[in-house]
Scaffold this active site. Structure first.
Site, PDB file in Angstrom:
ATOM      1  N   GLY A   1       0.832  -1.205   0.000  1.00  0.00           N
ATOM      2  CA  GLY A   1       0.000   0.000   0.000  1.00  0.00           C
ATOM      3  C   GLY A   1       0.861   1.248   0.000  1.00  0.00           C
ATOM      4  O   GLY A   1       0.758   2.103  -0.871  1.00  0.00           O
TER       5      GLY A   1
ATOM      6  N   TRP B   1      -8.735  -2.522  -1.564  1.00  0.00           N
ATOM      7  CA  TRP B   1      -9.214  -1.269  -0.955  1.00  0.00           C
ATOM      8  C   TRP B   1      -9.752  -0.276  -1.983  1.00  0.00           C
ATOM      9  O   TRP B   1      -9.791   0.921  -1.688  1.00  0.00           O
ATOM     10  CB  TRP B   1      -8.087  -0.557  -0.186  1.00  0.00           C
ATOM     11  CG  TRP B   1      -7.656  -1.176   1.072  1.00  0.00           C
ATOM     12  CD1 TRP B   1      -6.401  -1.600   1.386  1.00  0.00           C
ATOM     13  CD2 TRP B   1      -8.452  -1.430   2.239  1.00  0.00           C
ATOM     14  NE1 TRP B   1      -6.364  -2.097   2.666  1.00  0.00           N
ATOM     15  CE2 TRP B   1      -7.614  -2.005   3.208  1.00  0.00           C
ATOM     16  CE3 TRP B   1      -9.811  -1.238   2.545  1.00  0.00           C
ATOM     17  CZ2 TRP B   1      -8.063  -2.392   4.458  1.00  0.00           C
ATOM     18  CZ3 TRP B   1     -10.261  -1.620   3.790  1.00  0.00           C
ATOM     19  CH2 TRP B   1      -9.389  -2.184   4.735  1.00  0.00           C
TER      20      TRP B   1
ATOM     21  N   GLU C   1      -4.904   7.516   1.445  1.00  0.00           N
ATOM     22  CA  GLU C   1      -4.177   8.551   0.686  1.00  0.00           C
ATOM     23  C   GLU C   1      -2.736   8.686   1.220  1.00  0.00           C
ATOM     24  O   GLU C   1      -2.124   9.754   1.177  1.00  0.00           O
ATOM     25  CB  GLU C   1      -4.932   9.876   0.789  1.00  0.00           C
ATOM     26  CG  GLU C   1      -4.794  10.758  -0.411  1.00  0.00           C
ATOM     27  CD  GLU C   1      -5.930  10.709  -1.412  1.00  0.00           C
ATOM     28  OE1 GLU C   1      -6.868   9.892  -1.290  1.00  0.00           O
ATOM     29  OE2 GLU C   1      -5.856  11.508  -2.360  1.00  0.00           O
TER      30      GLU C   1
END
Ligand SMILES: Cc1cc2nc3c(=O)[nH]c(=O)nc-3n(C[C@H](O)[C@H](O)[C@H](O)COP(=O)(O)OP(=O)(O)OC[C@H]3O[C@@H](n4cnc5c(N)ncnc54)[C@H](O)[C@@H]3O)c2cc1C
Length: 384
Positions: free
Chosen positions: A134, A159, A368
């Site tokens: 990620g 996700w 983010e």
């Protein structure tokens, strides 16, 4: 107390902010608890927001949108998130990733893919994260290989907001293997979700943001026409870096909205709750907690709006966006934690808004780009 006042908001965003507040109070807040419990995707609220022009309007006017700028998107984010994070994310993600197409895509891509989203006939998503990776954007493993005039995609994404519901996603994949140019190995693609070889299912139920839905996507020899590459091959990492600068200002707004909700709830509770023959709000120790919450809130919000100016002006954008994201989202976690304590035993009743906020604030510190990564950016991009 009006926490989300307009003092720090530029005038051109005031009218939109007022519309977002009105919509949030009429349609988001009253449905928040129910959606939180059911975890259902809020299609009806999404459609209502589309009807009043509050969805996907960051897309430019030439492609059917309203061309909202960063400040306008931030103003809407604060208002929507104050009302409910899960529903807010669903409304704001309806055009997620389109900015990359608008900035780097061909005219044909823009006409074909942006216009239907701007006109609320389609929704999009952004597929970057993977089950095993990620934070490390240059470590993603999904590949896109050229075969004649097609790209063949293989790998998994995780996700991905709207990965099931969206009509198409902007997807990040590895197109090169140059060890000496780690950041030049990735490209962005437009992937229609009805592409053969694209399969998506929802990730398991979450404890927060329950009215938003994320997907686990599997790509098995998913073939795309070569024209679905966005911009230049190998430029994907840099496209994302720029995109995230804007996104992190908006995620800061997610934190600000959540922090405002926590402060409102805490203040209302202690002013009505009695202990030792007086209102709990009369204890100085309690007043100091509220004083700290509101001070931190305004510090975060002022930074966030200043950072929005910096990003809009491309002035040390990565540094400022990361600071805004860290400060605002961690102010939200701190305010939620204190708000819970001030609610005493009632804090843990799941029907209470403070308990919802407490669980939701766990997410913006991660998505983010986890805040640890933001701190790396703050340090590395500072002019020491
Ligand atoms: C509700 C939700 C919605 C999301 N929506 C999307 C979406 O629409 N599209 C999409 O692509 N992704 C999405 N994400 C994924 C999100 O961006 C990632 O979860 C995030 O980038 C962190 O990646 P990871 O979970 O793999 O954590 P990892 O990379 O495994 O990291 C785990 C933890 O390790 C620490 N860590 C990792 N690297 C470092 C380092 N270099 N220095 C210090 N600490 C480090 C951090 O604490 C980090 O939180 C979403 C996530 C959530 C929870």
């Amino acid at each position: 107390m009006e926490l989300l006042d307009t003092a720090v908001v530029p005038e051109h965003a005031h009218e939109l902010k007022r519309e977002a507040r009105e919509f949030a109070e009429a349609h988001i807040a009253p449905n928040a608890a129910e959606h939180y419990e059911s975890g259902a995707y809020p299609w009806e609220i999404l459609e209502q927001a589309m009807d009043v022009g509050l969805v996907a309007q960051d897309i430019g006017e030439e492609y059917g949108g309203s061309g909202w700028d960063l400040h306008q998107i931030l103003a809407v984010a604060e208002e929507f998130y104050r009302a409910d994070a899960g529903i807010a994310l669903t409304l704001q993600l309806a055009s997620f990733g389109t900015a990359i197409v608008e900035e780097y895509g061909s005219e044909t891509q823009k006409e074909t893919y942006l216009r239907p989203v701007a006109e609320n006939e389609q929704i999009s998503g952004l597929a970057v994260s993977e089950p095993e990776t990620g934070s490390d954007l240059a470590g993603m493993e999904t590949t896109a290989e050229k075969d004649g005039d097609e790209w063949v995609l293989n790998g998994e994404k995780y996700w991905v907001g709207n990965g099931v519901e969206a009509d198409w996603v902007t997807l990040y994949a590895k197109t090169g293997d140059d060890e000496t140019n780690r950041y030049g190995n990735f490209s962005m693609f437009i992937v229609p979700t009805d592409t053969e070889g694209y399969d998506a299912e929802h990730v398991p139920e979450k404890m927060g943001f329950r009215a938003s839905k994320q997907a686990h996507i599997e790509l098995n020899d998913a073939r795309l026409p070569e024209e679905n590459l966005i911009g230049t091959e190998g430029a994907g990492f840099y496209m994302l870096a720029e995109f995230f600068n804007y996104g992190r200002i908006v995620v800061g707004g997610h934190g600000i909205g959540l922090a405002a909700a926590a402060i409102e709830e805490a203040a209302e509770f202690v002013h009505g709750r009695r202990a030792f023959g007086r209102n709990v709000s009369e204890f100085q120790a309690v007043q100091h907690i509220l004083a700290d919450m509101v001070t931190e809130f305004h510090a975060a919000r002022t930074l966030n709006w200043q950072a929005a100016d910096r990003v809009a002006d491309n002035d040390a954008a990565g540094h400022w966006a990361a600071m805004a994201k860290v400060k605002s989202t961690e102010t939200a976690t701190a305010c939620a934690e204190r708000g819970m304590q001030l609610h005493g035993g009632r804090s843990v009743l799941t029907e209470n808004r403070i308990a919802r906020v407490y669980r939701d604030v766990r997410v913006p510190v991660i998505y983010e780009g986890a805040n640890e990564i933001q701190r790396n950016l703050i340090y590395n991009q500072a002019r020491w």
